[in-house]
Design an enzyme around this catalytic site. Sequence first.
Site, PDB file in Angstrom:
ATOM      1  CG  ASP A 537      16.830   1.389  18.040  1.00  0.00           C
ATOM      2  OD1 ASP A 537      16.132   1.150  17.046  1.00  0.00           O
ATOM      3  OD2 ASP A 537      17.864   0.756  18.304  1.00  0.00           O
ATOM      4  CD  GLU A 538      15.347   2.596  12.081  1.00  0.00           C
ATOM      5  OE1 GLU A 538      15.804   1.539  11.623  1.00  0.00           O
ATOM      6  OE2 GLU A 538      14.422   3.229  11.523  1.00  0.00           O
TER       7      GLU A 538
END
Length: 611
Positions: A537-538
């Site tokens: 989720d970066e």
Amino acid sequence: MQKKISIYIIVLFITLQASALFAQPGTNNSSEKTFSSKEAQNKQEQPYSLTQAEKEYLAQKKTIKFCIDPSWLPFEALSNDRHIGMSADYLKLISQKWGIDFQLVPTRTWTETLEKARSRECDILALAMSTPKREKYLKVTKPYIVIPLVIATTKDKPFIADLPDVIHHQIGLTKGYAYIEFLRKEYPEMKIVEFETVHDGLAALEKGIIYGFIDNLDTISYEISNYFSSSIKISGRVNRNWDLGIAVRNDDPVLFGILDKAVRSIDTNAVKKIHSKWVPVTYQHQYNYSLLWKILAAVCVVVLLLVYRYQKIKKFNQKLQRLYLKLAENENSFRSLTDHAHEGVVVVQDKRLVYVNPSMCKMTGYDQDTLLNMETFLPLIAPEARETILANHLKRLAGKASPDRYESEFLKKDGTTYPIELTGVLITWNNKPATLNIISDISERKNAEEAIRFMAHHDSLTELPNRYLLMERLGQSLAQAKRSKHQLGLLFMDLNSFKKVNDTYGHDIGDMLLKMVADRLKPLLRETDTLARMGGDEFVMLLPEIQGKSGVETLIARIDSAFQSPFTLGELTISSSPSVGFSIYPENGDTAEELLRTADQRMYDMKHSKK
């Protein structure tokens, strides 16, 4: 009669083209050594088991923290925060058999992995090789994978018989890998260029930045097969193997003893199963005979190959002679071959088309009469390519050196351009020199190559630039910022409680949420900015030019505002908030690594301040 002979040449040329195509060999070599049969027999005769002290140690320890190389397929990698590859299967096997609970400590690079091992954040490295430097903080078990080192070059380079032949050229290696230490000691004059990943090194090799790149056979074969099949080859073997085992922190001898037993107890059938899963094509290794037998075997193989090659050429020549005699009996059979050829076949004489086959008519959109009545062949060629193709045609007519095969752009009747591959040869047509040309429409191949290039530089889920493309653009932007003396901004963002979304609704919903997040972020950026997904989720946002800290803060405020509205995924409504950290050049560093590290740390601090 001259016309018949010219047609004979056309057919013979097409036959040779087809034969050359079918004669090209395909290879897919992989080599890996595991435990010997004698060792397997010893394991059966002397089964390994844990002592009472070792069992008590595991009960007290509970979990073993481990790190991996996050980008080293087929051996190991980090994919969507999940450990995959051969080492993953081996650890799973050990965990199931010995009741050991392994916990992954994620890293972004192999250099970071070594740092975490040195600082004791990792108890073990799943796959590593012992070196004098690493022995200061690690101890490696018995190897469970042994692989040869090879050197890759571009396809125009010759075979490399021995590494000293090329040590005065620039040779690429992966930063932090064990064999750099050995090669520098053995060849101190070698010009070594270090790269973060194998993919980065092979990309530099393809661009001509370095002469060769050294790594193990399986990894280089994997990268060439997926990304560099048209430009890079394996040109030789380095006289050294890579002995890989589990690297254990050297201040924990009990843990080392447990894992060394675990490695030694691995069943050979399990080894074969894991290896065949990740490296489908393998070869059965023979026993290590004496040097004399090796030399005799090599001589026999060479002799047999020469005999086989001679017989094959002899049969081919006989077949070609029979074909020529058969074709000479009936001119219609020659025309049938060219008329039914998939490629376009044209004869050019005095810049005019004097022969075209039906495939050429279909390819260009013109009928045969129109093509044969053209004053010159140039209208069939894209304007930007006419000068080059005309020059090659004239050189070939004059008997000068010109490329036999090359790619270019052609022009259809409706004005659209399309890529082609042209193969030409000098012939005689009606007692005058002419060129015979085979034209292949390579549109499908070009489209496939473009798709592969896109996949290599973009995230498959969100289609955003991936880490490789981000680092390339960040490097270019930093160079521009240094020249122009302006500021550059970098934002590092991840989603709060994203793991909870995956655990609650499943990874499919999590993937849908990531794509919707990407769609919300895109409109917030300028055309010159870059939005990239680093994994999980970066996300990272690169702002090549900003006016002070306020420009970054304004964007962060817009991001927070964009996340005020929940995300609707079918019947689900999910609220998600971001944690964002930032860094500014030159205030927070003047290298890509420093800027990423600062932004990541600030994002981490922001995330934990919200808890």
